[in-house]
Design an enzyme around this catalytic site. Structure first.
Site, PDB file in Angstrom:
ATOM      1  CG  HIS A 369      -1.859   1.066   1.021  1.00 13.38           C
ATOM      2  ND1 HIS A 369      -2.070   1.929   2.217  1.00 13.38           N
ATOM      3  CD2 HIS A 369      -2.614   1.702   0.263  1.00 13.38           C
ATOM      4  CE1 HIS A 369      -3.078   2.718   1.945  1.00 13.38           C
ATOM      5  NE2 HIS A 369      -3.516   2.339   0.772  1.00 13.38           N
ATOM      6  CG  HIS A 370       3.308   2.887  -2.455  1.00  9.22           C
ATOM      7  ND1 HIS A 370       4.011   2.517  -3.679  1.00  9.22           N
ATOM      8  CD2 HIS A 370       3.847   2.132  -1.384  1.00  9.22           C
ATOM      9  CE1 HIS A 370       4.913   1.622  -3.268  1.00  9.22           C
ATOM     10  NE2 HIS A 370       5.025   1.518  -2.076  1.00  9.22           N
ATOM     11  CG  HIS A 449      -8.251   2.893  -4.211  1.00 11.44           C
ATOM     12  ND1 HIS A 449      -9.592   2.525  -3.185  1.00 11.44           N
ATOM     13  CD2 HIS A 449      -8.275   1.747  -4.770  1.00 11.44           C
ATOM     14  CE1 HIS A 449      -9.894   1.363  -3.384  1.00 11.44           C
ATOM     15  NE2 HIS A 449      -9.092   0.816  -4.198  1.00 11.44           N
ATOM     16  CD  GLU A 450      -8.359   7.664  -2.873  1.00 10.55           C
ATOM     17  OE1 GLU A 450      -9.210   7.320  -2.527  1.00 10.55           O
ATOM     18  OE2 GLU A 450      -7.091   7.255  -2.692  1.00 10.55           O
ATOM     19  CD  GLU A 468     -11.836   4.831  -4.401  1.00 15.20           C
ATOM     20  OE1 GLU A 468     -12.541   4.217  -3.387  1.00 15.20           O
ATOM     21  OE2 GLU A 468     -10.880   5.448  -4.333  1.00 15.20           O
ATOM     22  CD  GLU A 474     -14.470   3.468  -0.524  1.00 15.87           C
ATOM     23  OE1 GLU A 474     -14.146   4.513  -1.165  1.00 15.87           O
ATOM     24  OE2 GLU A 474     -14.785   2.258  -0.688  1.00 15.87           O
TER      25      GLU A 474
END
Length: 680
Positions: A369-370, A449-450, A468, A474
């Site tokens: 995860h970054h 994501h984003e 995403e 979420e």
């Protein structure tokens, strides 16, 4: 003879081209120095006369004072194989018209507009070749229009809002839509034809939104840099494709592969390390407040806790475990202080060497995860080392994140000053691509994501697995307001037309419990299972806490069984925002899987199982709503049963309000046939 032909071509100012089966026809013309196009479908207007062209700085216009110098035509038909996907073999069949135009009378500039016309849609783009009187290009506006015939129903989200793409879709007549909308923008015309406007092969360019003008004319609006400029580039230049997908049904849009076809083929020589997967993770419990991203007594990403997830993944056949909050930088307001993240430095209570070795011993991989907090400059400085670090530990998948709002991405300009950019302008388009390429150099797959919206780049860089780019699960956690029963009935026909989405389905805790807050997951249990088929992603998460799966192993079995890589996809029912049924064939076996979902209305649908092999018996393992199930009053109402079926079976799909059905079709054994015959 050649001279005569050239003169005739130069004098001809209107040109038409049809799709391979004459379903779509595109006409391109010049009138009073302006370049236009229009589209008919089976003789009926679809896109009325619409402008083309781009405006450059320095008073250079490629949108007026134009002439068509010549045209070129080409036809193409191939079938290519995806590295992974929702359909293994894809036909790429189009007719191409290249309009070679000139702008200006003194310093003449040459450029082309290229149309590729398919039976299920079309794409067009601009190309500016190398030439002596222009090299550096600054685009200040793009004039391409989509003059939509009539006033269709549209499904849309507004552009230029602070929370990127993460909003619920609106449904309205097009003339009631927001002035600026994101793409894909999907519409149903008055005669029942479905259209979706998007873009393909977004590279070194700003992303496209649509500005609504009078008379239901939509104009390309490029997301600007902080100084207002739209695009900085140089010759030779190719813009992204502007795409129009067309179908008789909403389901036809789902099974259109136009956007993939308009991207370049795979550039990675070795793809053996790229593979779809299912995963669990220390993530949902943070949204629920059970643990925290930050260090301290509630820290979720500890060595021991991660090993518990690894044990669960190994026991139940999951490929990976996502761990968020493992690296230094999460303490305090990390959204405002993303420059504090260190991507190769674990917190003291997370022994990453021990964890990755333990995972490997169990046949599981850690998913990295970054999170950047929008501090892109900080990430770029560490990115290559971070991917190399993960690669050395056997971590081959990374989820990246860019939690920042509005125009809040940091950029250092050539003078050393901090500028603020959007997620969707050219600066970030280039950054997201740099990340994919850097990851590929270290054999790492990416889940963004984003993100910037997908435009089919996964064909060219198949390590770009999923992203995403919409409201995911979420928003149904304790901090969200819920997505509503119809949200996942709109996504397949809007956001998912662009590409796979990491929606993160699989929530089983649908009612309050003593130590978990009440959520707003507005579905039944069976619908959560069906989402694994209806929402396509080659990387699928089982998002809930392991203990909630252990309390319902019967339903959990479907998540364990359902594949994430498909040889074929077929839509059975499609009514945007109301109901949707799709079947997909496993890439690696003869099994098929069905997902069917509905909005807040209960329904009974009928599915003909003619996709199954003729003359072969199958066991339908059915995960369904109980008779009294309801997304609001009884979301856990659930039943599981088997049925013997074949290609001539017509199956009833009974869906509770807000409900769903998930089915695994596997070839029947002799024992199955005897057992089910006796039970009947």
């Amino acid at each position: 003879v050649l001279l005569v032909l050239t003169l005739q071509t130069a004098q001809a100012q209107e040109h038409s081209i049809q799709s391979p089966d004459d379903i779509l026809a595109v006409t391109v013309s010049v009138e009073k120095g302006l370049l236009y196009y229009s589209v008919d479908r089976l003789g009926v207007p679809l896109i009325n006369t619409s402008r083309l062209g781009i405006e450059l700085d320095g008073r250079i216009s490629l949108a007026k004072d134009l002439n068509i110098a010549s045209t070129d035509r080409n036809s193409y038909d191939e079938t290519w194989e995806q590295v992974w996907g929702e359909k293994r073999y894809i036909q790429n069949n189009y007719n191409e018209l290249r309009i070679n135009a000139t702008a200006g009378s003194r310093d003449v500039i040459h450029f082309s507009v290229v149309f590729r016309v398919y039976d299920d849609g079309l794409g067009f783009r601009y190309e500016i070749p190398d030439q002596s009187n222009i090299s550096d290009i600054v685009i200040i506006d793009e004039k391409a229009e989509f003059a939509i015939e009539g006033n269709p129903t549209a499904w849309w989200i507004e552009a230029y809002q602070s929370n990127r793409y993460e909003y619920l879709y609106e449904k309205s007549l097009l003339d009631d839509a927001a002035n600026y909308t994101h793409t894909p923008l999907t519409m149903e015309t008055g005669n029942g034809t479905f259209i979706s406007i998007h873009e393909a092969a977004l590279t070194d360019y700003s992303s496209m939104t649509l500005r609504r003008k009078k008379g239901n004319v939509l104009e390309v609006d490029l997301v600007p840099w902080s100084d207002g400029t739209k695009v900085f580039t140089e010759t030779p230049m190719m813009s992204p494709w502007r795409t129009i997908q067309v179908g008789d049904t909403a389901g036809d849009l789902v099974t259109s592969y136009l956007i993939l076809n308009l991207n370049e083929p795979n550039k990675l020589a070795d793809t053996s390390w790229i593979h779809p997967a299912k995963y669990i993770g220390i993530w949902w419990e943070m949204h629920l407040g059970v643990s925290s991203w930050s260090s301290g007594p509630d820290h979720g990403a500890t060595t021991e806790h991660t090993k518990e997830y690894i044990d669960f993944a190994a026991e139940h056949g999951f490929d990976g475990v996502l761990v968020e909050g493992w690296n230094v930088g999460w303490d305090g307001d990390w959204v405002a202080n993303g420059d504090q993240f260190l991507f190769t430095t674990p917190y003291p209570d997370f022994d990453i060497d021990d964890v990755t070795a333990y995972a490997a011993s169990k046949g599981v991989r850690l998913i990295g995860h970054h999170e950047t907090g929008g501090a892109v400059t900080n990430y770029v400085e560490q990115m290559d080392d971070a991917f190399a670090y993960y690669n050395s530990l056997g971590v081959n998948t990374v989820k990246t994140g860019y939690v920042a709002h509005g125009r809040d991405i940091d950029r250092v300009d050539e003078k050393g000053s901090i500028r603020r950019e959007t997620h969707h302008g050219q600066y970030m388009v280039e950054h997201y691509r740099d990340v994919v390429e850097a990851a590929a150099r270290h054999n790492v797959m990416i889940n963004v994501h984003e993100p910037i919206k997908p435009t089919g780049i996964r064909r060219t860089y198949p390590n770009m697995l999923t992203r995403e780019g919409a409201r995911g699960q979420e928003y149904s956690s304790s901090w969200g307001s819920g997505n509503g029963p119809d949200h996942t009935l709109i996504l397949p026909f809007t956001r998912l037309l662009a590409g796979p989405m990491d929606f993160t389905p699989g929530t089983f805790q649908l009612v309050p419990s003593e130590d978990e807050p009440e959520n707003s997951v507005q579905t039944t249990l069976a619908k959560q299972l069906a989402l694994y088929v209806t929402i396509y992603s080659p990387l699928q998460m089982a998002s809930d806490l392991p203990r909630n799966y252990l309390e319902n192993l019967e339903a959990f079995q479907f998540i364990k069984d359902v594949p994430v890589n498909w040889e074929d996809t077929r839509v059975i029912h499609a009514d945007i925002g109301n109901y949707y049924s799709v079947v997909r064939k496993d890439w690696d076996s003869d099994e098929w899987f069905l997902g069917s979902i509905t909005d807040e209305e209960g329904r009974v649908l009928r599915a003909q199982l003619d996709f199954l092999d003729e003359g072969r018996q199958y066991v339908a393992e059915i995960y369904a709503d109980s008779k009294d199930a309801h997304w609001d009053s009884n979301p856990l109402g659930f039943r599981r049963f088997d049925q013997l079926v074949n290609s001539r079976t017509s199956m009833n799909i009974r869906l509770a309000p807000g409900g769903g059905m998930a089915v695994r079709f596997r070839p029947a054994t002799a024992e199955d046939i005897t057992r089910l015959a006796e039970s009947d």
